[in-house]
Design an enzyme around this catalytic site. Structure first.
Site, mmCIF file in Angstrom:
data_model
loop_
_atom_site.group_PDB
_atom_site.id
_atom_site.type_symbol
_atom_site.label_atom_id
_atom_site.label_comp_id
_atom_site.label_asym_id
_atom_site.label_seq_id
_atom_site.Cartn_x
_atom_site.Cartn_y
_atom_site.Cartn_z
ATOM 1 N N CYS A 24 0.031 3.881 2.661
ATOM 2 C CA CYS A 24 0.496 3.433 3.979
ATOM 3 C C CYS A 24 1.962 3.802 4.197
ATOM 4 O O CYS A 24 2.365 4.142 5.303
ATOM 5 C CB CYS A 24 0.345 1.915 4.110
ATOM 6 S SG CYS A 24 -1.350 1.323 3.993
ATOM 7 N N CYS A 61 0.833 -1.209 0.000
ATOM 8 C CA CYS A 61 0.000 0.000 0.000
ATOM 9 C C CYS A 61 0.866 1.257 0.000
ATOM 10 O O CYS A 61 1.523 1.557 1.000
ATOM 11 C CB CYS A 61 -0.909 -0.039 1.229
ATOM 12 S SG CYS A 61 -1.773 1.488 1.591
#
Length: 159
Positions: A81, A78
């Site tokens: 993230c 991600c």
């Protein structure tokens, strides 16, 4: 103490890296060894990050924590993230009253199901074992600071 340990490891790590570099016909620049040493000695700032590996650790480090805990559900693949976690660490760096717990969604499916995490990054703020706030996705630094300030105010009122 962590700084001392990191400084002891850095020369060995630099020597190890330079050995690998020499065997491939390349030499490691002295600046690279210094950069490694600097990076390792700065790792002492990561004490705020709690890595949660299972439900038991979650209960111990988040639910039973005396401090409010911001829980960051993330995944290695991600990209948002990878931006959010370092930003939260930076914003919490000078705060002793709030902790950051990081949970990998790939290896903690039970916690993902328990908290109904549908997308990453998903951030939940816990106080006294209860979710008091949350957001999903990459947010700006002001939103994170607002969450931190809110948790700090409640913590100060409690004392």
């Amino acid at each position: 103490m962590l700084k001392i340990a990191a400084e002891g490891i850095a020369p060995r790590l630099a020597a190890c890296c330079s050995i690998g570099a020499k065997s491939s016909g390349q030499r490691m620049a002295p600046q690279a060894a210094k950069g490694t040493q600097k990076y390792l000695s700065q790792s002492q700032h990561l004490h705020k990050k709690l890595v949660i590996k299972d439900h038991y650790e979650f209960d111990q480090k988040v639910i039973n924590s005396d401090n409010p805990v911001i829980v960051n559900f993330h995944a290695e693949w991600c990209d948002p993230c990878k931006i959010l976690t370092p930003k939260m660490l930076e914003l919490l760096e000078n705060s002793n009253e709030i902790d950051l717990a990081v949970i990998d969604v790939e290896t903690n499916l039970e916690l993902v199901e328990t908290f109904e995490v549908k997308a990453v990054p998903a951030v939940l703020a816990f106080r006294n074992g209860v979710v008091v706030d949350k957001f999903i996705g990459l947010v700006d630094a002001n939103s994170i600071e607002t969450l931190i300030d809110k948790l700090k105010r409640k913590q100060q009122q409690k004392q």
